[in-house]
Design a protein around this motif. Structure first.
Motif, PDB file in Angstrom:
ATOM      1  N   MET A   1      44.411  34.758  42.377  1.00  0.00           N
ATOM      2  CA  MET A   1      43.657  33.763  41.641  1.00  0.00           C
ATOM      3  C   MET A   1      42.232  34.273  41.511  1.00  0.00           C
ATOM      4  O   MET A   1      41.587  34.578  42.493  1.00  0.00           O
ATOM      5  N   GLU A   2      41.773  34.375  40.283  1.00  0.00           N
ATOM      6  CA  GLU A   2      40.426  34.870  40.009  1.00  0.00           C
ATOM      7  C   GLU A   2      39.592  33.752  39.427  1.00  0.00           C
ATOM      8  O   GLU A   2      40.050  32.998  38.584  1.00  0.00           O
ATOM      9  N   LYS A   3      38.354  33.654  39.881  1.00  0.00           N
ATOM     10  CA  LYS A   3      37.476  32.601  39.389  1.00  0.00           C
ATOM     11  C   LYS A   3      36.482  33.142  38.376  1.00  0.00           C
ATOM     12  O   LYS A   3      35.755  32.386  37.764  1.00  0.00           O
ATOM     13  N   ALA A   4      36.433  34.450  38.193  1.00  0.00           N
ATOM     14  CA  ALA A   4      35.487  35.052  37.246  1.00  0.00           C
ATOM     15  C   ALA A   4      35.905  34.739  35.820  1.00  0.00           C
ATOM     16  O   ALA A   4      37.070  34.539  35.524  1.00  0.00           O
ATOM     17  N   SER A   5      34.937  34.720  34.934  1.00  0.00           N
ATOM     18  CA  SER A   5      35.181  34.429  33.519  1.00  0.00           C
ATOM     19  C   SER A   5      36.036  35.511  32.880  1.00  0.00           C
ATOM     20  O   SER A   5      35.954  36.687  33.233  1.00  0.00           O
ATOM     21  N   GLY A   6      36.842  35.088  31.907  1.00  0.00           N
ATOM     22  CA  GLY A   6      37.638  36.044  31.143  1.00  0.00           C
ATOM     23  C   GLY A   6      36.773  36.956  30.298  1.00  0.00           C
ATOM     24  O   GLY A   6      37.238  37.961  29.785  1.00  0.00           O
ATOM     25  N   ALA A   7      35.490  36.600  30.143  1.00  0.00           N
ATOM     26  CA  ALA A   7      34.575  37.420  29.349  1.00  0.00           C
ATOM     27  C   ALA A   7      34.077  38.634  30.133  1.00  0.00           C
ATOM     28  O   ALA A   7      33.572  39.583  29.550  1.00  0.00           O
ATOM     29  N   LYS A   8      34.207  38.615  31.436  1.00  0.00           N
ATOM     30  CA  LYS A   8      33.733  39.738  32.258  1.00  0.00           C
ATOM     31  C   LYS A   8      34.767  40.858  32.256  1.00  0.00           C
ATOM     32  O   LYS A   8      35.956  40.616  32.346  1.00  0.00           O
ATOM     33  N   ASP A   9      34.280  42.092  32.187  1.00  0.00           N
ATOM     34  CA  ASP A   9      35.193  43.232  32.167  1.00  0.00           C
ATOM     35  C   ASP A   9      35.519  43.733  33.571  1.00  0.00           C
ATOM     36  O   ASP A   9      36.608  44.212  33.823  1.00  0.00           O
ATOM     37  N   ASP A  10      34.572  43.642  34.493  1.00  0.00           N
ATOM     38  CA  ASP A  10      34.768  44.168  35.839  1.00  0.00           C
ATOM     39  C   ASP A  10      35.226  43.041  36.763  1.00  0.00           C
ATOM     40  O   ASP A  10      34.416  42.354  37.367  1.00  0.00           O
ATOM     41  N   ARG A  11      36.551  42.863  36.852  1.00  0.00           N
ATOM     42  CA  ARG A  11      37.117  41.783  37.654  1.00  0.00           C
ATOM     43  C   ARG A  11      38.064  42.376  38.678  1.00  0.00           C
ATOM     44  O   ARG A  11      39.158  42.802  38.361  1.00  0.00           O
ATOM     45  N   VAL A  12      37.604  42.389  39.912  1.00  0.00           N
ATOM     46  CA  VAL A  12      38.306  43.070  41.000  1.00  0.00           C
ATOM     47  C   VAL A  12      39.710  42.511  41.209  1.00  0.00           C
ATOM     48  O   VAL A  12      40.678  43.273  41.302  1.00  0.00           O
ATOM     49  N   GLN A  13      39.848  41.198  41.275  1.00  0.00           N
ATOM     50  CA  GLN A  13      41.164  40.613  41.570  1.00  0.00           C
ATOM     51  C   GLN A  13      42.149  40.853  40.433  1.00  0.00           C
ATOM     52  O   GLN A  13      43.336  41.053  40.679  1.00  0.00           O
ATOM     53  N   LEU A  14      41.662  40.852  39.193  1.00  0.00           N
ATOM     54  CA  LEU A  14      42.539  41.161  38.060  1.00  0.00           C
ATOM     55  C   LEU A  14      43.068  42.586  38.201  1.00  0.00           C
ATOM     56  O   LEU A  14      44.265  42.827  38.063  1.00  0.00           O
ATOM     57  N   GLN A  15      42.189  43.513  38.506  1.00  0.00           N
ATOM     58  CA  GLN A  15      42.624  44.903  38.638  1.00  0.00           C
ATOM     59  C   GLN A  15      43.586  45.076  39.808  1.00  0.00           C
ATOM     60  O   GLN A  15      44.564  45.816  39.717  1.00  0.00           O
ATOM     61  N   GLN A  16      43.347  44.367  40.901  1.00  0.00           N
ATOM     62  CA  GLN A  16      44.265  44.440  42.048  1.00  0.00           C
ATOM     63  C   GLN A  16      45.645  43.909  41.671  1.00  0.00           C
ATOM     64  O   GLN A  16      46.666  44.476  42.075  1.00  0.00           O
ATOM     65  N   ALA A  17      45.679  42.822  40.896  1.00  0.00           N
ATOM     66  CA  ALA A  17      46.963  42.252  40.474  1.00  0.00           C
ATOM     67  C   ALA A  17      47.709  43.230  39.571  1.00  0.00           C
ATOM     68  O   ALA A  17      48.926  43.414  39.718  1.00  0.00           O
ATOM     69  N   ILE A  18      47.003  43.868  38.658  1.00  0.00           N
ATOM     70  CA  ILE A  18      47.641  44.843  37.760  1.00  0.00           C
ATOM     71  C   ILE A  18      48.124  46.050  38.560  1.00  0.00           C
ATOM     72  O   ILE A  18      49.226  46.559  38.330  1.00  0.00           O
TER      73      ILE A  18
END
Length: 165
Positions: A1-18
């Motif tokens: 679960m990531e709380k950062a905006s979808g507009a941000k490119d550098d999102r640690v949890q998104l990259q970890q999930a991928i």
């Protein structure tokens, strides 16, 4: 679960999930614009998911890239997500420009310098706790600590310290 905006490119949890995806997995998001807001970012993220042998599913938008219709719909929604983001940015910038034209700069008002100086004197006296200082002066802890840090790094302060002032 990531709380950062979808507009941000550098999102640690998104990259970890991928990075954790394995072939055959589904990468599921609640809504498309939570993944990314630009077409380029959406397409590159989708490509990365595909390279890992996984599919993309958006629950709220009913997108499933394992189907031809899902792939087409994904492309169309990606364009609309970018359009929506651009409209928001344009409106925000227009609003800020209109405010500046009326003489307003925005942001929070600065704390009264005299209150900050009083808080610094109380801090330097070492007779009061930070909580007592903030209560007595209405200067927040963050403002007090920022003023202490600024004072320590200020070239003017170093000159005064060197002269014994």
């Amino acid at each position: 679960m990531e709380k950062a905006s979808g507009a941000k490119d550098d999102r640690v949890q998104l990259q970890q999930a991928i990075d954790a995806l394995r072939p055959g997995d589904d990468f599921i998001v609640y809504k498309l614009d939570r993944l990314a807001r630009s077409t380029i970012k959406l397409i590159s993220t989708l490509d990365e998911i595909k390279k890992r042998g996984s599919e993309f599913v958006s629950l709220n938008d009913s997108i499933d890239t394992s189907t031809a219709a899902g792939k087409a719909f994904f492309g169309m929604l990606a364009v609309f997500a970018e359009f929506e983001r651009n409209v928001i940015v344009e409106r925000t910038n227009a609003g800020l420009a209109a405010s500046r034209a009326r003489g307003r700069n925005g942001g929070r008002p600065k704390t009264d310098r005299r209150k900050v100086e009083k808080a610094l004197k109380l801090y330097d006296s070492r007779t009061h706790s930070v909580a007592e200082i903030t209560e007595a002066t209405s200067v927040t802890k963050a403002t007090l600590y920022r003023a202490i840090k600024d004072r320590e790094t200020s070239p003017f302060q170093r000159i005064n310290d060197d002269n014994g002032s």
